[in-house]
Enzyme design. Structure first.
Site, mmCIF file in Angstrom:
data_model
loop_
_atom_site.group_PDB
_atom_site.id
_atom_site.type_symbol
_atom_site.label_atom_id
_atom_site.label_comp_id
_atom_site.label_asym_id
_atom_site.label_seq_id
_atom_site.Cartn_x
_atom_site.Cartn_y
_atom_site.Cartn_z
ATOM 1 N N GLY A 58 0.816 -1.208 0.000
ATOM 2 C CA GLY A 58 0.000 0.000 0.000
ATOM 3 C C GLY A 58 0.847 1.253 0.000
ATOM 4 C CB CYS A 59 -0.037 4.777 -0.703
ATOM 5 S SG CYS A 59 -1.493 4.962 0.355
#
Length: 196
Positions: A142-143
Protein backbone atom coordinates in the site's frame (compact mmCIF):
# COMPACT_ATOMS: atom_id res chain seq x y z
CA UNK A 1 9.75 -12.58 -16.63
CA UNK A 2 12.73 -10.55 -17.78
CA UNK A 3 11.71 -6.98 -18.64
CA UNK A 4 15.20 -6.02 -19.84
CA UNK A 5 14.65 -7.71 -23.19
CA UNK A 6 12.62 -6.08 -25.93
CA UNK A 7 10.04 -8.83 -25.65
CA UNK A 8 6.49 -7.58 -25.59
CA UNK A 9 3.94 -8.59 -22.94
CA UNK A 10 0.16 -8.38 -22.99
CA UNK A 11 -1.71 -7.01 -19.98
CA UNK A 12 -5.31 -7.07 -18.87
CA UNK A 13 -6.71 -5.09 -15.96
CA UNK A 14 -9.78 -5.82 -13.86
CA UNK A 15 -11.02 -2.61 -12.26
CA UNK A 16 -9.92 0.08 -14.67
CA UNK A 17 -12.25 2.81 -13.39
CA UNK A 18 -10.81 3.31 -9.89
CA UNK A 19 -8.04 5.74 -8.99
CA UNK A 20 -5.31 3.08 -8.88
CA UNK A 21 -6.46 1.36 -12.07
CA UNK A 22 -6.58 4.65 -13.98
CA UNK A 23 -3.16 5.71 -12.68
CA UNK A 24 -1.67 2.38 -13.76
CA UNK A 25 -3.26 2.62 -17.19
CA UNK A 26 -1.79 6.12 -17.60
CA UNK A 27 1.70 4.79 -16.79
CA UNK A 28 1.25 1.89 -19.21
CA UNK A 29 0.63 4.26 -22.13
CA UNK A 30 4.37 5.04 -21.94
CA UNK A 31 5.66 1.50 -21.30
CA UNK A 32 7.75 0.18 -24.23
CA UNK A 33 7.25 -3.55 -23.50
CA UNK A 34 3.71 -3.88 -22.16
CA UNK A 35 0.59 -3.56 -24.30
CA UNK A 36 -2.84 -3.21 -22.71
CA UNK A 37 -4.96 -5.92 -24.38
CA UNK A 38 -8.20 -5.53 -22.46
CA UNK A 39 -9.82 -3.65 -19.58
CA UNK A 40 -12.67 -4.86 -17.42
CA UNK A 41 -14.90 -2.48 -15.51
CA UNK A 42 -18.42 -3.15 -14.34
CA UNK A 43 -19.46 0.51 -14.52
CA UNK A 44 -17.63 1.49 -17.72
CA UNK A 45 -18.52 -1.54 -19.86
CA UNK A 46 -19.15 -0.47 -23.45
CA UNK A 47 -16.99 2.66 -23.24
CA UNK A 48 -13.78 3.11 -25.21
CA UNK A 49 -10.54 2.77 -23.23
CA UNK A 50 -9.04 5.90 -24.79
CA UNK A 51 -11.92 7.93 -23.33
CA UNK A 52 -10.81 6.73 -19.88
CA UNK A 53 -7.10 7.51 -20.35
CA UNK A 54 -5.54 9.39 -23.28
CA UNK A 55 -3.02 7.31 -25.19
CA UNK A 56 -4.72 3.93 -24.73
CA UNK A 57 -5.83 2.02 -27.81
CA UNK A 58 -9.55 2.35 -28.63
CA UNK A 59 -10.42 -0.94 -26.93
CA UNK A 60 -14.00 -1.45 -25.78
CA UNK A 61 -14.09 -1.82 -21.99
CA UNK A 62 -15.81 -5.04 -20.95
CA UNK A 63 -17.42 -6.38 -17.78
CA UNK A 64 -15.64 -9.73 -17.37
CA UNK A 65 -16.35 -12.28 -14.67
CA UNK A 66 -13.50 -14.40 -13.21
CA UNK A 67 -13.98 -17.27 -15.68
CA UNK A 68 -13.95 -14.88 -18.66
CA UNK A 69 -10.74 -13.24 -17.36
CA UNK A 70 -9.15 -16.69 -17.00
CA UNK A 71 -10.03 -17.51 -20.62
CA UNK A 72 -7.94 -14.58 -21.88
CA UNK A 73 -4.43 -15.62 -22.85
CA UNK A 74 -2.81 -12.56 -21.32
CA UNK A 75 0.73 -12.50 -19.91
CA UNK A 76 -0.01 -10.14 -17.01
CA UNK A 77 -3.30 -9.77 -15.13
CA UNK A 78 -3.72 -6.77 -12.83
CA UNK A 79 -6.47 -6.89 -10.22
CA UNK A 80 -7.25 -3.27 -9.32
CA UNK A 81 -10.25 -4.15 -7.19
CA UNK A 82 -11.44 -3.08 -3.75
CA UNK A 83 -10.23 -5.22 -0.85
CA UNK A 84 -11.99 -8.57 -0.57
CA UNK A 85 -12.82 -9.06 -4.26
CA UNK A 86 -9.67 -10.64 -5.74
CA UNK A 87 -10.07 -14.29 -4.63
CA UNK A 88 -12.52 -15.50 -7.34
CA UNK A 89 -10.24 -14.09 -10.06
CA UNK A 90 -7.10 -15.59 -8.54
CA UNK A 91 -8.78 -18.98 -8.22
CA UNK A 92 -9.96 -18.91 -11.85
CA UNK A 93 -6.54 -17.77 -13.13
CA UNK A 94 -4.69 -20.73 -11.58
CA UNK A 95 -5.80 -22.90 -14.53
CA UNK A 96 -4.46 -20.68 -17.35
CA UNK A 97 -0.82 -21.48 -18.19
CA UNK A 98 -0.59 -18.43 -20.48
CA UNK A 99 -0.77 -16.09 -17.48
CA UNK A 100 2.74 -15.36 -16.22
CA UNK A 101 2.00 -12.74 -13.55
CA UNK A 102 -0.97 -11.83 -11.35
CA UNK A 103 -0.54 -8.43 -9.72
CA UNK A 104 -3.06 -7.74 -6.94
CA UNK A 105 -3.28 -4.08 -5.98
CA UNK A 106 -5.60 -4.68 -3.01
CA UNK A 107 -4.65 -5.83 0.48
CA UNK A 108 -6.06 -9.33 -0.06
CA UNK A 109 -2.77 -11.25 -0.39
CA UNK A 110 -0.29 -9.04 1.48
CA UNK A 111 0.14 -11.58 4.28
CA UNK A 112 0.04 -14.71 2.13
CA UNK A 113 3.52 -16.35 1.98
CA UNK A 114 2.80 -17.70 -1.52
CA UNK A 115 2.74 -14.13 -2.83
CA UNK A 116 5.70 -11.77 -3.35
CA UNK A 117 5.03 -8.70 -1.20
CA UNK A 118 7.69 -6.03 -1.06
CA UNK A 119 8.90 -2.74 -2.42
CA UNK A 120 10.86 -3.99 -5.46
CA UNK A 121 13.11 -0.93 -5.45
CA UNK A 122 14.40 -2.13 -2.06
CA UNK A 123 13.99 -5.92 -2.15
CA UNK A 124 14.86 -8.14 -5.07
CA UNK A 125 12.34 -10.89 -5.84
CA UNK A 126 13.53 -14.34 -4.80
CA UNK A 127 13.77 -17.21 -7.24
CA UNK A 128 10.81 -18.75 -5.40
CA UNK A 129 8.58 -15.70 -5.78
CA UNK A 130 9.29 -14.82 -9.41
CA UNK A 131 10.54 -17.84 -11.31
CA UNK A 132 10.46 -18.52 -15.07
CA UNK A 133 7.75 -20.95 -16.19
CA UNK A 134 5.90 -20.48 -12.90
CA UNK A 135 2.93 -18.26 -12.16
CA UNK A 136 4.27 -15.24 -10.28
CA UNK A 137 1.86 -13.73 -7.79
CA UNK A 138 2.67 -10.21 -6.62
CA UNK A 139 0.79 -8.40 -3.87
CA UNK A 140 1.45 -4.70 -4.14
CA UNK A 141 2.32 -2.82 -0.93
CA UNK A 142 0.00 0.00 0.00
CA UNK A 143 0.91 3.66 -0.28
CA UNK A 144 1.70 4.15 3.42
CA UNK A 145 3.84 0.99 3.65
CA UNK A 146 5.76 2.00 0.52
CA UNK A 147 6.30 5.60 1.64
CA UNK A 148 7.50 4.54 5.06
CA UNK A 149 9.88 1.87 3.74
CA UNK A 150 11.38 4.27 1.19
CA UNK A 151 11.78 6.98 3.85
CA UNK A 152 13.53 4.60 6.28
CA UNK A 153 15.76 2.84 3.71
CA UNK A 154 18.62 5.40 3.71
CA UNK A 155 18.88 5.39 7.52
CA UNK A 156 18.10 1.76 8.32
CA UNK A 157 21.68 1.06 9.49
CA UNK A 158 21.48 3.99 11.92
CA UNK A 159 18.35 2.75 13.73
CA UNK A 160 18.53 1.00 17.08
CA UNK A 161 15.31 -0.92 17.49
CA UNK A 162 12.00 -0.65 15.72
CA UNK A 163 10.98 2.40 13.77
CA UNK A 164 7.57 3.93 14.33
CA UNK A 165 5.91 5.88 11.54
CA UNK A 166 2.81 8.02 11.48
CA UNK A 167 1.25 8.91 8.16
CA UNK A 168 -1.20 11.61 7.21
CA UNK A 169 -2.48 12.16 3.71
CA UNK A 170 -5.01 14.42 2.14
CA UNK A 171 -6.94 11.72 0.33
CA UNK A 172 -6.26 8.01 0.62
CA UNK A 173 -7.94 4.66 0.40
CA UNK A 174 -11.29 6.26 -0.19
CA UNK A 175 -12.18 4.76 -3.56
CA UNK A 176 -14.43 6.39 -6.12
CA UNK A 177 -17.85 5.79 -4.54
CA UNK A 178 -18.91 9.01 -2.76
CA UNK A 179 -18.44 8.74 1.01
CA UNK A 180 -17.35 10.91 3.97
CA UNK A 181 -13.79 9.63 3.36
CA UNK A 182 -13.55 11.25 -0.08
CA UNK A 183 -15.76 14.29 0.45
CA UNK A 184 -13.49 17.37 0.11
CA UNK A 185 -15.69 19.37 2.51
CA UNK A 186 -15.45 16.66 5.16
CA UNK A 187 -11.68 16.34 4.71
CA UNK A 188 -10.92 20.06 4.87
CA UNK A 189 -9.12 20.95 8.14
CA UNK A 190 -9.84 17.48 9.46
CA UNK A 191 -8.12 14.17 10.27
CA UNK A 192 -10.02 10.91 9.84
CA UNK A 193 -8.65 7.53 10.97
CA UNK A 194 -8.05 5.10 8.13
CA UNK A 195 -7.11 1.42 8.33
CA UNK A 196 -6.54 1.35 12.10
Amino acid sequence: MNMTTKQSFSLGIVGGRGYVGKALLQLLTEHPCIAVSWISSRTLAGSKANSLVDGLPPLIIENLNPEQVAERNTDIIVLALPNGLAAPYVEALQSNDAVKVILDLSADYRYDPAWFYSVPELDKPTSHSLAPNKLSKISNPGCYATAMQLALAPIIDLLEGRAHCFGVSGYSGAGTTPSPNNDPENLRDNLLPYGL
